[in-house]
Design an enzyme around this catalytic site. Structure first.
Site, PDB file in Angstrom:
ATOM      1  N   ASP A 187      16.344  -5.930 -28.195  1.00 53.93           N
ATOM      2  CA  ASP A 187      17.098  -4.849 -27.478  1.00 53.93           C
ATOM      3  C   ASP A 187      18.279  -6.211 -26.657  1.00 53.93           C
ATOM      4  OD1 ASP A 187      15.555  -2.996 -28.065  1.00 53.93           O
ATOM      5  OD2 ASP A 187      13.998  -3.175 -26.323  1.00 53.93           O
ATOM      6  N   HIS A 229       6.484 -11.899  12.549  1.00 53.91           N
ATOM      7  CA  HIS A 229       5.732 -10.727  11.540  1.00 53.91           C
ATOM      8  C   HIS A 229       6.104  -9.449  12.487  1.00 53.91           C
ATOM      9  CE1 HIS A 229       2.007 -13.371   9.863  1.00 53.91           C
ATOM     10  NE2 HIS A 229       3.326 -13.722   9.257  1.00 53.91           N
ATOM     11  N   SER A 250      16.630   2.305 -29.867  1.00 50.61           N
ATOM     12  CA  SER A 250      15.924   2.900 -28.541  1.00 50.61           C
ATOM     13  C   SER A 250      16.812   3.322 -27.385  1.00 50.61           C
ATOM     14  CB  SER A 250      14.993   1.671 -27.386  1.00 50.61           C
ATOM     15  OG  SER A 250      15.657   0.866 -27.364  1.00 50.61           O
ATOM     16  N   SER A 273      -1.572  -6.468 -25.146  1.00 53.17           N
ATOM     17  CA  SER A 273      -1.974  -7.874 -25.210  1.00 53.17           C
ATOM     18  C   SER A 273      -2.661  -7.370 -24.045  1.00 53.17           C
ATOM     19  CB  SER A 273      -1.791  -8.987 -25.409  1.00 53.17           C
ATOM     20  OG  SER A 273      -1.387  -9.488 -26.605  1.00 53.17           O
ATOM     21  N   LEU A 287       2.303  -5.598 -24.041  1.00 54.59           N
ATOM     22  CA  LEU A 287       1.788  -4.562 -23.015  1.00 54.59           C
ATOM     23  C   LEU A 287       0.236  -4.279 -23.630  1.00 54.59           C
ATOM     24  CD1 LEU A 287       1.375  -2.206 -21.172  1.00 54.59           C
ATOM     25  CD2 LEU A 287       2.591  -0.334 -22.240  1.00 54.59           C
ATOM     26  N   GLU A 336       3.994  -7.438  14.414  1.00 54.03           N
ATOM     27  CA  GLU A 336       3.790  -7.221  15.792  1.00 54.03           C
ATOM     28  C   GLU A 336       5.058  -8.552  16.675  1.00 54.03           C
ATOM     29  OE1 GLU A 336       0.020  -8.657  13.220  1.00 54.03           O
ATOM     30  OE2 GLU A 336       2.247  -8.839  12.939  1.00 54.03           O
ATOM     31  N   TRP A 343      19.498   6.449 -25.993  1.00 53.21           N
ATOM     32  CA  TRP A 343      18.680   5.431 -24.745  1.00 53.21           C
ATOM     33  C   TRP A 343      17.612   6.908 -24.662  1.00 53.21           C
ATOM     34  CZ3 TRP A 343      18.771   1.700 -22.403  1.00 53.21           C
ATOM     35  CH2 TRP A 343      19.702   1.211 -22.757  1.00 53.21           C
TER      36      TRP A 343
END
Length: 369
Positions: free
Chosen positions: A203, A53, A171, A303, A301, A55, A173
């Site tokens: 895609d 860790h 799509s 859903s 997205l 610390e 770009w």
């Protein structure tokens, strides 16, 4: 030492913590400094899950200079045995006189426990320095450790009028080369990248980070197992790192073919429209997947937003307009009949990437931020 100096040291510790981004999950990002007479004499950050860790690293680097010094740490030190021994024990032995904590550990096992232990051993403790910033830095950990669910970040790329593809599916770009480079690098910050099968079929993305800094899980939500064996997501990655979330409605033959190849099949309950995404999230958390990037598409997205699964949204918008109502929008399936029903992001930030604009914010239901 005044509050301004405290913030300066904590900000430095936060910067150190961010060096572990994408590598510590399901552990949090943590940075630490040992400060003596206003000077940093030891510093550290958590490098990877299972490693020392922050610390411990900072105390080790400071050596004997820890006597009478202050320890700045972004997150409350641990007081329990996990993958490593309790950090508070090392603090007791170091001779540190004061611990300045950015935020309490949200883990119910430790929350406030270390602070009480430190104080009972005569060590002064102050907390809450840059707390809001640090909670955002560890947003994924807060949700994962308190809710038993991964933190889901959605990333989309669209035109000014909210389109992610033409009516014919073109799509490439929408956004600039600079934005695409940013998005490819961003993948390294997550445990897994998730897309719907429609995005794979349309895609054929690789979903690999560029540059590749670590192995990453690639999750395809595919209720009927339509994933082609030639899909690019298999390139440059181990088959076992490709996970397909499906349902009992999928073809047993197709499932057997994928499993023979080494692909992990995650069978989930069926929900309206396909895979039960909440059940999938719980399953991923059980596998210590704490941080997931949803890259598409619009159906997935929509859903995820509908069931309040998405915690954060990063939307790249290009200064382009398609102007065709038949073009594909970035979100499908939400039914807002009034403007007041629209989802409103909180803690929104805006920045420019090349000619594009990145809008980033949390959904209203996001936990702990």
């Amino acid at each position: 030492m005044n509050n301004l100096q405290d913030e300066q040291f904590m900000r430095k510790a936060m910067k150190l913590a961010c060096k572990g981004k994408g590598r510590t999950s399901p552990n949090p990002l943590v940075g630490a400094l040992v400060v003596r007479a206003g000077r940093v004499v030891g510093e550290g950050w958590h490098h990877y899950c299972g490693g020392d860790h922050a610390e411990i690293i900072a105390l080790r680097k400071a050596g004997t200079k820890t006597r009478g010094a202050k320890l700045f740490v972004t997150l409350e030190p641990c007081s329990h045995y996990g993958r490593t021994p309790p950090c508070v024990d090392a603090i007791f032995q170091s001779g540190i006189k004061e611990v300045v904590i950015g935020m309490r550990d949200p883990n119910p096992v430790n929350n406030g426990r270390s602070i009480r232990a430190l104080r009972s051993n005569g060590i002064r403790v102050r907390e809450g320095i840059l707390q809001a910033d640090l909670r955002r830095m560890n947003d994924y950990f807060i949700k994962y450790i308190t809710k038993g669910m991964p933190f889901f970040t959605a990333k989309s790329a669209q035109t000014l009028d909210g389109k992610i593809a033409t009516k014919n599916g073109d799509s490439k770009w929408i956004t600039s080369e600079a934005s695409r480079a940013f998005a490819h690098e961003l993948r390294n910050d997550f445990d897994a990248i998730m897309v719907g099968i429609n995005t794979v079929l349309a895609d054929d993305p690789s979903l690999s980070p560029v540059p590749l800094r670590k192995n990453i899980k690639k999750i395809v939500v595919d209720s009927r197992l339509r994933l082609p064996p030639t899909a690019r997501i298999f390139r440059g990655t181990l088959a076992e790192d490709v996970w397909v979330a499906t349902t009992s409605a999928a073809s047993p033959q197709k499932r057997a073919q994928l499993e023979k190849r080494g692909v992990n099949i995650l069978e989930c309950p069926h929900a309206t429209g396909g895979v039960d995404l909440t059940a999938l999230g719980k399953l991923l958390a059980q596998m210590e997947i704490a941080n997931v990037l949803i890259e598409g598409g619009s159906t997935l997205l929509g859903s995820a937003l509908k069931i309040k699964l998405v915690d954060k949204w990063m939307c790249l918008t290009a200064p382009k307009v398609l102007g065709d109502e038949r073009a594909l929008g970035s979100v499908r399936g939400l039914r807002a009949h009034k403007i007041r029903q629209a989802l409103m992001l909180k803690q929104v930030t805006v920045r420019k990437i090349g000619p594009d604009i990145l809008v980033e914010g949390y959904l209203p239901w996001a936990v702990g931020v």
